[in-house]
Design a protein around this motif. Structure first.
Motif, PDB file in Angstrom:
ATOM      1  N   GLU A  42      18.178  53.552   4.924  1.00  0.00           N
ATOM      2  CA  GLU A  42      19.255  52.532   4.964  1.00  0.00           C
ATOM      3  C   GLU A  42      19.818  52.460   6.302  1.00  0.00           C
ATOM      4  O   GLU A  42      20.282  51.373   6.780  1.00  0.00           O
ATOM      5  N   GLN A  43      20.171  53.511   6.983  1.00  0.00           N
ATOM      6  CA  GLN A  43      20.717  53.812   8.601  1.00  0.00           C
ATOM      7  C   GLN A  43      19.773  52.774   9.435  1.00  0.00           C
ATOM      8  O   GLN A  43      20.335  51.923   9.919  1.00  0.00           O
ATOM      9  N   VAL A  44      18.424  52.811   9.381  1.00  0.00           N
ATOM     10  CA  VAL A  44      17.472  52.275  10.212  1.00  0.00           C
ATOM     11  C   VAL A  44      17.328  50.791   9.713  1.00  0.00           C
ATOM     12  O   VAL A  44      17.438  50.104  10.594  1.00  0.00           O
ATOM     13  N   SER A  45      17.461  50.328   8.591  1.00  0.00           N
ATOM     14  CA  SER A  45      17.399  49.060   8.119  1.00  0.00           C
ATOM     15  C   SER A  45      18.663  48.402   8.738  1.00  0.00           C
ATOM     16  O   SER A  45      18.691  47.203   9.248  1.00  0.00           O
ATOM     17  N   LEU A  46      19.916  49.126   8.690  1.00  0.00           N
ATOM     18  CA  LEU A  46      21.063  48.152   9.144  1.00  0.00           C
ATOM     19  C   LEU A  46      20.969  48.229  10.929  1.00  0.00           C
ATOM     20  O   LEU A  46      21.424  47.125  11.382  1.00  0.00           O
ATOM     21  N   LYS A  47      20.775  49.583  11.356  1.00  0.00           N
ATOM     22  CA  LYS A  47      20.596  49.484  12.883  1.00  0.00           C
ATOM     23  C   LYS A  47      19.545  48.348  13.616  1.00  0.00           C
ATOM     24  O   LYS A  47      20.015  47.792  14.440  1.00  0.00           O
ATOM     25  N   ASP A  48      18.752  48.492  13.148  1.00  0.00           N
ATOM     26  CA  ASP A  48      17.400  47.869  13.703  1.00  0.00           C
ATOM     27  C   ASP A  48      16.972  46.361  13.145  1.00  0.00           C
ATOM     28  O   ASP A  48      16.555  45.599  13.961  1.00  0.00           O
ATOM     29  N   HIS A  92      19.366  44.933  10.920  1.00  0.00           N
ATOM     30  CA  HIS A  92      20.718  44.070  10.790  1.00  0.00           C
ATOM     31  C   HIS A  92      20.608  43.673   9.269  1.00  0.00           C
ATOM     32  O   HIS A  92      21.369  42.521   8.889  1.00  0.00           O
ATOM     33  N   LYS A 139      10.132  52.304  10.300  1.00  0.00           N
ATOM     34  CA  LYS A 139      10.181  50.720  10.800  1.00  0.00           C
ATOM     35  C   LYS A 139       9.233  50.053  10.283  1.00  0.00           C
ATOM     36  O   LYS A 139       9.258  48.727  10.094  1.00  0.00           O
TER      37      LYS A 139
END
Length: 107
Positions: free
Chosen positions: A11-17, A19, A66
């Protein structure tokens, strides 16, 4: 890493990379042997290779996450989500995902 920690990381990677939120389930699948992860078309969930994640460093883990998120977000956007598609290749390069995972147990 537990399934809950994996879910939070995805969830964190999805939002950060990307958006965009990841709104499905991410979990470890002990049956995966030859791939780092898998995107399920029918339910849009992600499975990850527990054995590979245990042996890999954090950069490889992020690269695999990713890669699977590229499939996920492109599919949801009705764009080319397959490995051979230009949309997939472009997005994978843009976010720094791994094209191929390290073989489990490889030194």
């Amino acid at each position: 890493m537990s399934n809950q920690e994996l879910q939070a990381l995805v969830e964190q990677v999805s939002l950060k990379d990307f958006h965009r939120p990841f709104v499905h389930q991410a979990r470890f699948n002990g049956r995966l042997r030859t791939t780092g992860g898998r995107f399920h078309l029918p339910d849009e969930n992600l499975d990850f290779n527990l054995r590979l994640f245990d042996a890999a460093d954090s950069q490889v883990q992020l690269g695999i996450i990713k890669h699977e998120l590229c499939h996920y977000h492109l599919y949801r956007a009705h764009r080319g989500y397959r490995h051979r598609d230009a949309d997939f290749k472009h997005l994978l390069a843009a976010v720094g995902g791994l094209r191929y995972g390290a073989a489990p147990g490889a030194d």
